[in-house]
Design a protein around this motif. Structure first.
Motif, PDB file in Angstrom:
ATOM      1  N   ILE A  19      -6.132   2.271 -12.462  1.00  0.00           N
ATOM      2  CA  ILE A  19      -5.247   1.755 -11.409  1.00  0.00           C
ATOM      3  C   ILE A  19      -5.971   0.761 -10.503  1.00  0.00           C
ATOM      4  O   ILE A  19      -5.378  -0.170  -9.959  1.00  0.00           O
ATOM      5  N   PHE A  20      -7.307   0.950 -10.357  1.00  0.00           N
ATOM      6  CA  PHE A  20      -8.058   0.060  -9.461  1.00  0.00           C
ATOM      7  C   PHE A  20      -8.112  -1.356 -10.037  1.00  0.00           C
ATOM      8  O   PHE A  20      -7.968  -2.338  -9.314  1.00  0.00           O
ATOM      9  N   ALA A  21      -8.298  -1.431 -11.353  1.00  0.00           N
ATOM     10  CA  ALA A  21      -8.314  -2.744 -12.007  1.00  0.00           C
ATOM     11  C   ALA A  21      -6.912  -3.359 -11.958  1.00  0.00           C
ATOM     12  O   ALA A  21      -6.744  -4.549 -11.666  1.00  0.00           O
ATOM     13  N   VAL A  22      -5.905  -2.520 -12.189  1.00  0.00           N
ATOM     14  CA  VAL A  22      -4.520  -3.016 -12.218  1.00  0.00           C
ATOM     15  C   VAL A  22      -4.126  -3.575 -10.847  1.00  0.00           C
ATOM     16  O   VAL A  22      -3.632  -4.698 -10.731  1.00  0.00           O
ATOM     17  N   MET A  23      -4.366  -2.808  -9.784  1.00  0.00           N
ATOM     18  CA  MET A  23      -3.895  -3.240  -8.461  1.00  0.00           C
ATOM     19  C   MET A  23      -4.728  -4.395  -7.910  1.00  0.00           C
ATOM     20  O   MET A  23      -4.201  -5.282  -7.237  1.00  0.00           O
ATOM     21  N   ALA A  28      -4.874 -10.153  -6.655  1.00  0.00           N
ATOM     22  CA  ALA A  28      -5.411 -11.505  -6.859  1.00  0.00           C
ATOM     23  C   ALA A  28      -4.301 -12.436  -7.349  1.00  0.00           C
ATOM     24  O   ALA A  28      -4.152 -13.556  -6.862  1.00  0.00           O
ATOM     25  N   ASP A  29      -3.502 -11.964  -8.309  1.00  0.00           N
ATOM     26  CA  ASP A  29      -2.423 -12.798  -8.863  1.00  0.00           C
ATOM     27  C   ASP A  29      -1.428 -13.228  -7.789  1.00  0.00           C
ATOM     28  O   ASP A  29      -0.825 -14.291  -7.874  1.00  0.00           O
ATOM     29  N   HIS A  30      -1.218 -12.357  -6.783  1.00  0.00           N
ATOM     30  CA  HIS A  30      -0.200 -12.656  -5.771  1.00  0.00           C
ATOM     31  C   HIS A  30      -0.809 -12.999  -4.415  1.00  0.00           C
ATOM     32  O   HIS A  30      -0.107 -13.013  -3.407  1.00  0.00           O
ATOM     33  N   ASN A  34      -6.051  -7.229  -0.205  1.00  0.00           N
ATOM     34  CA  ASN A  34      -6.326  -6.140  -1.157  1.00  0.00           C
ATOM     35  C   ASN A  34      -6.886  -4.895  -0.462  1.00  0.00           C
ATOM     36  O   ASN A  34      -8.078  -4.775  -0.254  1.00  0.00           O
ATOM     37  N   LEU A  35      -5.985  -3.979  -0.115  1.00  0.00           N
ATOM     38  CA  LEU A  35      -6.438  -2.692   0.437  1.00  0.00           C
ATOM     39  C   LEU A  35      -6.289  -1.616  -0.643  1.00  0.00           C
ATOM     40  O   LEU A  35      -6.142  -0.437  -0.344  1.00  0.00           O
ATOM     41  N   SER A  36      -6.283  -2.034  -1.893  1.00  0.00           N
ATOM     42  CA  SER A  36      -6.106  -1.075  -2.992  1.00  0.00           C
ATOM     43  C   SER A  36      -7.456  -0.496  -3.413  1.00  0.00           C
ATOM     44  O   SER A  36      -7.848   0.572  -2.925  1.00  0.00           O
ATOM     45  N   GLN A  37      -8.169  -1.184  -4.293  1.00  0.00           N
ATOM     46  CA  GLN A  37      -9.468  -0.690  -4.757  1.00  0.00           C
ATOM     47  C   GLN A  37     -10.415  -0.528  -3.558  1.00  0.00           C
ATOM     48  O   GLN A  37     -10.428  -1.373  -2.662  1.00  0.00           O
ATOM     49  N   ILE A 346       0.557  -7.286   0.313  1.00  0.00           N
ATOM     50  CA  ILE A 346      -0.444  -6.277   0.673  1.00  0.00           C
ATOM     51  C   ILE A 346      -0.541  -5.232  -0.446  1.00  0.00           C
ATOM     52  O   ILE A 346       0.460  -4.642  -0.835  1.00  0.00           O
ATOM     53  N   ALA A 347      -1.746  -5.067  -0.953  1.00  0.00           N
ATOM     54  CA  ALA A 347      -1.931  -4.182  -2.113  1.00  0.00           C
ATOM     55  C   ALA A 347      -2.502  -2.834  -1.677  1.00  0.00           C
ATOM     56  O   ALA A 347      -3.396  -2.764  -0.818  1.00  0.00           O
ATOM     57  N   SER A 348      -1.975  -1.768  -2.277  1.00  0.00           N
ATOM     58  CA  SER A 348      -2.417  -0.395  -1.982  1.00  0.00           C
ATOM     59  C   SER A 348      -2.488   0.356  -3.314  1.00  0.00           C
ATOM     60  O   SER A 348      -2.265  -0.226  -4.366  1.00  0.00           O
ATOM     61  N   ILE A 349      -2.756   1.648  -3.233  1.00  0.00           N
ATOM     62  CA  ILE A 349      -2.811   2.466  -4.463  1.00  0.00           C
ATOM     63  C   ILE A 349      -1.759   3.572  -4.364  1.00  0.00           C
ATOM     64  O   ILE A 349      -1.748   4.330  -3.379  1.00  0.00           O
ATOM     65  N   PRO A 350      -0.894   3.672  -5.380  1.00  0.00           N
ATOM     66  CA  PRO A 350       0.059   4.786  -5.388  1.00  0.00           C
ATOM     67  C   PRO A 350      -0.693   6.077  -5.687  1.00  0.00           C
ATOM     68  O   PRO A 350      -1.463   6.136  -6.645  1.00  0.00           O
TER      69      PRO A 350
END
Ligand code: PMP
Ligand code: GLN
Length: 385
Positions: A19-23, A28-30, A34-37, A346-350
């Motif tokens: 999921i860390f690579a995916v998010m 980056a694409d959008h 990035n508050l995900s990884q 804004i990116a996060s992790i589900p």
């Protein structure tokens, strides 16, 4: 490239890309914040970088000894003794690893055999289950329930069978920010008496603990130490996740098995970085202030979120903050996390991805290991949702 013409059965049929690579890729694409990884967006100490640089220039660029540089293992032994009162033999009971991930994988591989059961607490960090399965082990899941995510030890006791080989602990806990208390450790110590169950204690966030709480390392509990692998990461401690440097502690009997595997997984780790960290680690100030450093970031983030419709779930450790979005939408966590990234930037992790059955609780994980300006920008967006 022509396709592989043969057939094979995947060894991990249910596992996709982390999921860390995916998010992070989606962020980056959008062009999203990035508050995900989990990684800091601020720099490593210049002093530490200069040390690495100097050791490289001085010619420390060939293989280090297989278990790691003796001088680094000695400083680690002192640190663990000072902090937790455990006396590890730096020669026989400490091993430097390529990050905590490799230490976890190596520890699991060194003791888990076909059909051994391993108890893990969900939501669980994503590398545990694949490592268990690749070794033929069987993950046994115990769920931590929001909002407190505490361990129900009665339930754990009920899940112990003659096949139970290992229990994996993680405190401070990723993704929830919960922390184990002394009473947890005492109960565990008590009910493991007379068993040969091994503990794998993932303590990568040992210094990232808040509100005057103490980190309950297994190293503080002699009866647990004697049956444990304990795993740590310099990536978290020195803001250098990209250096992939960590270590494992274990009693001699377990460390012997660990090293049999370690020598064929990586053999040894980055030499100049080990030299530099050995020097840097001698100064306690380089890690004792981490708790208050990150507590300020947590508080900055949650203050900036005042007035938002996200509900804050208390984070007592790590650099992650869970936010409950139940008053905004009933979308699934993955769907909402993707929409937040694409539509709001804004990116996060589900958190659902950390459960084997994708348990849905309307919570997302946000990493606050960021500059204040990054946290402010992120909070401004979240407040508008
Ligand atoms: N365990 C946990 C709980 C983690 O959060 C992480 C990384 N964030 C690791 C292990 C892996 O650490 P490393 O990057 O040193 O491999
Ligand atoms: N441990 C980090 C996190 O939880 C990510 C590590 C990784 O990308 N494998 O975000």
């Amino acid at each position: 490239m022509p396709h592989y013409p043969g057939s094979y059965g995947s060894k991990l049929p249910d596992i996709g890309t982390s999921i860390f690579a995916v998010m992070s890729k989606l962020a980056a694409d959008h062009n999203a914040i990035n508050l995900s990884q989990g990684f800091p967006d601020f720099e490593v100490s210049e002093k530490l970088i200069n040390l690495v640089n100097n050791y490289m220039l001085k010619g420390n660029n060939q293989y280090a000894p297989m278990p790691g540089l003796p001088k680094l293992r000695e400083v680690i032994a002192d640190k663990v003794n000072n902090l937790y009162g455990a006396k590890y033999d730096s020669d026989k009971e400490i091993n430097i690893t390529a990050g905590a991930t490799q230490a976890l994988y190596t520890a699991i591989t060194s003791v888990i055999k076909e059909d051994d059961e391993v108890i893990i607490f969900e939501p669980a960090y994503d590398s545990y289950v694949p490592a268990i399965k690749l070794n033929g082990g069987i993950p046994v899941y115990v769920e931590l329930k929001p909002p407190n995510y505490r361990i129900d030890w009665k339930e754990v006791k009920g899940r112990i069978t003659p096949q139970t080989r290992m229990i994996i602990l993680n405190s401070p806990h990723n993704p929830t920010g919960s922390v184990l208390r002394a009473s947890d450790m005492e109960q565990l110590q008590q009910f493991l008496k007379g068993t040969d169950i091994i503990i794998l204690s993932d303590e990568v966030y040992e210094h990232l603990i808040f509100d005057d709480k103490q980190h309950e390392s297994i190293c503080k509990y002699p009866e647990l130490v004697s049956r444990s692998f304990a795993v740590f990461s310099f990536g978290k401690t020195f803001h250098a996740t990209g250096w992939k440097m960590g270590y494992c502690l274990a009693p001699e009997e377990l460390m012997k098995e660990f090293r049999k595997v370690h020598q064929f997984v990586v053999f040894t780790c980055n030499t100049p970085v080990q030299h530099a960290i050995a020097d840097f680690l001698k100064d306690k100030k380089n890690y004792t202030g981490l708790g208050s450093f990150y507590q300020q970031k947590r508080d900055h983030f949650i203050n900036a979120l005042k007035g938002s419709r996200f509900k804050i779930i208390p984070s007592y450790g790590t650099y992650f903050q869970l936010l409950d979005y139940s008053s905004i939408t009933d979308e699934k966590e993955m769907d909402f996390a993707v929409r937040l990234t694409k539509e709001f930037g804004i990116a996060s992790i589900p958190v659902s991805v950390f459960y084997h059955n994708m348990s849905e609780n309307t919570v997302l994980r946000f990493c606050f290991a960021k500059k204040e300006e990054t946290l402010d920008k992120a909070a401004e967006i979240l407040c508008k949702i």
